[in-house]
Motif scaffolding. Sequence first.
Motif, PDB file in Angstrom:
ATOM      1  N   ASP A  61       0.854  -1.191   0.000  1.00 37.20           N
ATOM      2  CA  ASP A  61       0.000   0.000   0.000  1.00 37.20           C
ATOM      3  C   ASP A  61       0.888   1.239   0.000  1.00 37.20           C
ATOM      4  O   ASP A  61       1.390   1.666   1.041  1.00 37.20           O
ATOM      5  CB  ASP A  61      -0.919  -0.015   1.218  1.00 37.20           C
ATOM      6  N   GLU A  62       1.085   1.802  -1.176  1.00 40.00           N
ATOM      7  CA  GLU A  62       2.002   2.928  -1.319  1.00 40.00           C
ATOM      8  C   GLU A  62       1.360   4.011  -2.168  1.00 40.00           C
ATOM      9  O   GLU A  62       1.061   3.788  -3.344  1.00 40.00           O
ATOM     10  CB  GLU A  62       3.308   2.460  -1.968  1.00 40.00           C
ATOM     11  N   ALA A  63       1.129   5.153  -1.594  1.00 41.66           N
ATOM     12  CA  ALA A  63       0.570   6.277  -2.342  1.00 41.66           C
ATOM     13  C   ALA A  63       1.681   6.950  -3.146  1.00 41.66           C
ATOM     14  O   ALA A  63       2.729   7.293  -2.605  1.00 41.66           O
ATOM     15  CB  ALA A  63      -0.082   7.273  -1.396  1.00 41.66           C
ATOM     16  N   ASP A  64       1.461   7.112  -4.434  1.00 39.19           N
ATOM     17  CA  ASP A  64       2.474   7.711  -5.314  1.00 39.19           C
ATOM     18  C   ASP A  64       1.776   8.714  -6.224  1.00 39.19           C
ATOM     19  O   ASP A  64       1.082   8.341  -7.166  1.00 39.19           O
ATOM     20  CB  ASP A  64       3.164   6.630  -6.143  1.00 39.19           C
ATOM     21  N   ASP A  65       1.962   9.983  -5.920  1.00 36.20           N
ATOM     22  CA  ASP A  65       1.343  11.031  -6.736  1.00 36.20           C
ATOM     23  C   ASP A  65       2.269  11.531  -7.833  1.00 36.20           C
ATOM     24  O   ASP A  65       1.936  12.478  -8.554  1.00 36.20           O
ATOM     25  CB  ASP A  65       0.917  12.205  -5.857  1.00 36.20           C
ATOM     26  N   LYS A  66       3.435  10.928  -7.981  1.00 36.93           N
ATOM     27  CA  LYS A  66       4.387  11.369  -8.989  1.00 36.93           C
ATOM     28  C   LYS A  66       4.237  10.610 -10.298  1.00 36.93           C
ATOM     29  O   LYS A  66       4.588  11.128 -11.360  1.00 36.93           O
ATOM     30  CB  LYS A  66       5.816  11.220  -8.462  1.00 36.93           C
ATOM     31  N   VAL A  67       3.779   9.376 -10.236  1.00 35.89           N
ATOM     32  CA  VAL A  67       3.663   8.589 -11.456  1.00 35.89           C
ATOM     33  C   VAL A  67       2.495   9.058 -12.311  1.00 35.89           C
ATOM     34  O   VAL A  67       2.560   9.049 -13.539  1.00 35.89           O
ATOM     35  CB  VAL A  67       3.523   7.086 -11.113  1.00 35.89           C
ATOM     36  N   SER A  68       1.403   9.486 -11.672  1.00 31.97           N
ATOM     37  CA  SER A  68       0.236   9.990 -12.383  1.00 31.97           C
ATOM     38  C   SER A  68      -0.691  10.638 -11.365  1.00 31.97           C
ATOM     39  O   SER A  68      -0.579  10.376 -10.163  1.00 31.97           O
ATOM     40  CB  SER A  68      -0.492   8.860 -13.127  1.00 31.97           C
ATOM     41  N   PRO A  69      -1.627  11.471 -11.818  1.00 33.49           N
ATOM     42  CA  PRO A  69      -2.574  12.081 -10.868  1.00 33.49           C
ATOM     43  C   PRO A  69      -3.400  11.057 -10.094  1.00 33.49           C
ATOM     44  O   PRO A  69      -3.787  11.301  -8.964  1.00 33.49           O
ATOM     45  CB  PRO A  69      -3.460  12.948 -11.777  1.00 33.49           C
ATOM     46  N   LEU A  70      -3.655   9.887 -10.709  1.00 32.82           N
ATOM     47  CA  LEU A  70      -4.420   8.841 -10.029  1.00 32.82           C
ATOM     48  C   LEU A  70      -3.555   7.969  -9.130  1.00 32.82           C
ATOM     49  O   LEU A  70      -4.076   7.241  -8.295  1.00 32.82           O
ATOM     50  CB  LEU A  70      -5.134   7.954 -11.049  1.00 32.82           C
ATOM     51  N   GLY A  71      -2.252   8.007  -9.324  1.00 34.38           N
ATOM     52  CA  GLY A  71      -1.367   7.178  -8.523  1.00 34.38           C
ATOM     53  C   GLY A  71      -1.302   5.730  -8.952  1.00 34.38           C
ATOM     54  O   GLY A  71      -0.848   4.877  -8.186  1.00 34.38           O
ATOM     55  N   VAL A  72      -1.744   5.419 -10.173  1.00 29.90           N
ATOM     56  CA  VAL A  72      -1.722   4.040 -10.659  1.00 29.90           C
ATOM     57  C   VAL A  72      -0.419   3.782 -11.421  1.00 29.90           C
ATOM     58  O   VAL A  72       0.196   4.704 -11.949  1.00 29.90           O
ATOM     59  CB  VAL A  72      -2.932   3.752 -11.574  1.00 29.90           C
ATOM     60  N   LYS A  73      -0.006   2.520 -11.464  1.00 23.96           N
ATOM     61  CA  LYS A  73       1.228   2.135 -12.139  1.00 23.96           C
ATOM     62  C   LYS A  73       0.962   0.934 -13.045  1.00 23.96           C
ATOM     63  O   LYS A  73      -0.053   0.251 -12.909  1.00 23.96           O
ATOM     64  CB  LYS A  73       2.307   1.763 -11.117  1.00 23.96           C
ATOM     65  N   GLY A  74       1.902   0.678 -13.931  1.00 19.38           N
ATOM     66  CA  GLY A  74       1.801  -0.484 -14.793  1.00 19.38           C
ATOM     67  C   GLY A  74       2.180  -1.754 -14.047  1.00 19.38           C
ATOM     68  O   GLY A  74       3.045  -1.753 -13.172  1.00 19.38           O
ATOM     69  N   LEU A  75       1.515  -2.847 -14.397  1.00 19.78           N
ATOM     70  CA  LEU A  75       1.765  -4.137 -13.755  1.00 19.78           C
ATOM     71  C   LEU A  75       2.071  -5.185 -14.821  1.00 19.78           C
ATOM     72  O   LEU A  75       1.714  -5.035 -15.985  1.00 19.78           O
ATOM     73  CB  LEU A  75       0.551  -4.581 -12.938  1.00 19.78           C
ATOM     74  N   GLY A  76       2.677  -6.262 -14.411  1.00 19.64           N
ATOM     75  CA  GLY A  76       2.963  -7.364 -15.328  1.00 19.64           C
ATOM     76  C   GLY A  76       4.446  -7.495 -15.570  1.00 19.64           C
ATOM     77  O   GLY A  76       5.071  -8.503 -15.212  1.00 19.64           O
ATOM     78  N   GLU A  77       5.043  -6.492 -16.193  1.00 21.45           N
ATOM     79  CA  GLU A  77       6.478  -6.550 -16.481  1.00 21.45           C
ATOM     80  C   GLU A  77       7.315  -6.566 -15.209  1.00 21.45           C
ATOM     81  O   GLU A  77       8.359  -7.220 -15.154  1.00 21.45           O
ATOM     82  CB  GLU A  77       6.890  -5.370 -17.360  1.00 21.45           C
ATOM     83  N   ILE A  78       6.858  -5.867 -14.179  1.00 19.72           N
ATOM     84  CA  ILE A  78       7.634  -5.797 -12.954  1.00 19.72           C
ATOM     85  C   ILE A  78       7.747  -7.164 -12.297  1.00 19.72           C
ATOM     86  O   ILE A  78       8.707  -7.451 -11.564  1.00 19.72           O
ATOM     87  CB  ILE A  78       7.010  -4.764 -11.981  1.00 19.72           C
ATOM     88  N   ALA A  79       6.798  -8.064 -12.551  1.00 19.92           N
ATOM     89  CA  ALA A  79       6.863  -9.424 -11.998  1.00 19.92           C
ATOM     90  C   ALA A  79       7.823 -10.306 -12.788  1.00 19.92           C
ATOM     91  O   ALA A  79       8.400 -11.245 -12.233  1.00 19.92           O
ATOM     92  CB  ALA A  79       5.470 -10.046 -11.976  1.00 19.92           C
ATOM     93  N   ILE A  80       7.991 -10.031 -14.080  1.00 22.11           N
ATOM     94  CA  ILE A  80       8.890 -10.837 -14.903  1.00 22.11           C
ATOM     95  C   ILE A  80      10.345 -10.564 -14.540  1.00 22.11           C
ATOM     96  O   ILE A  80      11.172 -11.478 -14.489  1.00 22.11           O
ATOM     97  CB  ILE A  80       8.655 -10.534 -16.402  1.00 22.11           C
TER      98      ILE A  80
END
Length: 223
Positions: free
Chosen positions: A170-189
């Motif tokens: 649970d990490e709030a990140d307002d720098k990646v986007s206004p919604l705070g969402v990030k891409g998933l999938g590649e980070i697991a590979i």
Amino acid sequence: MRPARPDTLQIREDDDQLAARGRRLRADSLCWRPYRARWGPRAQPFHRRGHARSRPLEIVENGKASPSLLRMRKYTSYTHSAVFAEVRVDEDLGVIRIPKIVCAAAAGRIINPKTARSQILVGVVMGIGMALHEEAMTDHRRGKIMNHNLAEYHVPAHADIADIEVIFVDEADDKVSPLGVKGLGEIAIVGTAAAVANAIFNATGRRVRDFPITLDKLITETK
């Protein structure tokens, strides 16, 4: 089909279709830029067929939800994860099994936990394939791929996948986007193959640096 201009969009009264100056639009022809709109002076709530329909919308303001370019220049990465792998290696045959993998990812705001977990699961499975199975065999004399089919190009099957645990930090990140969402999938590979290789090294004391780690490479490294 070319995108439609926002000022030409209206709802047709006869068949509830979204149209632009008389022509119907497909969903993929609409512009993806977010707009703030307001109802016309004689607007009514829009419902399904047989109910009251709305009048054409009036576009009053444009907007965007992309990150700030100035802020993006200050950071080189937005997402990170940690992967832990448990492996079992047969001492005589060199067969490798992975009973459990844990992937903890800092994914910002999770909009849909079910689909986000599925993305991580797929990434982990692809990482297992990178570490133990997938290899393109090339004929260097003719310059051709020899195993260009699913019968000879090995990928993980159900028997190769055991327990996969996914943890979202649970990490709030307002720098990646206004919604705070990030891409998933590649980070697991990225971390899965390295975690499997390190676990094999810890179990056997043998470091194999060439993917995939097959039993012949493990036996050769043993000798």
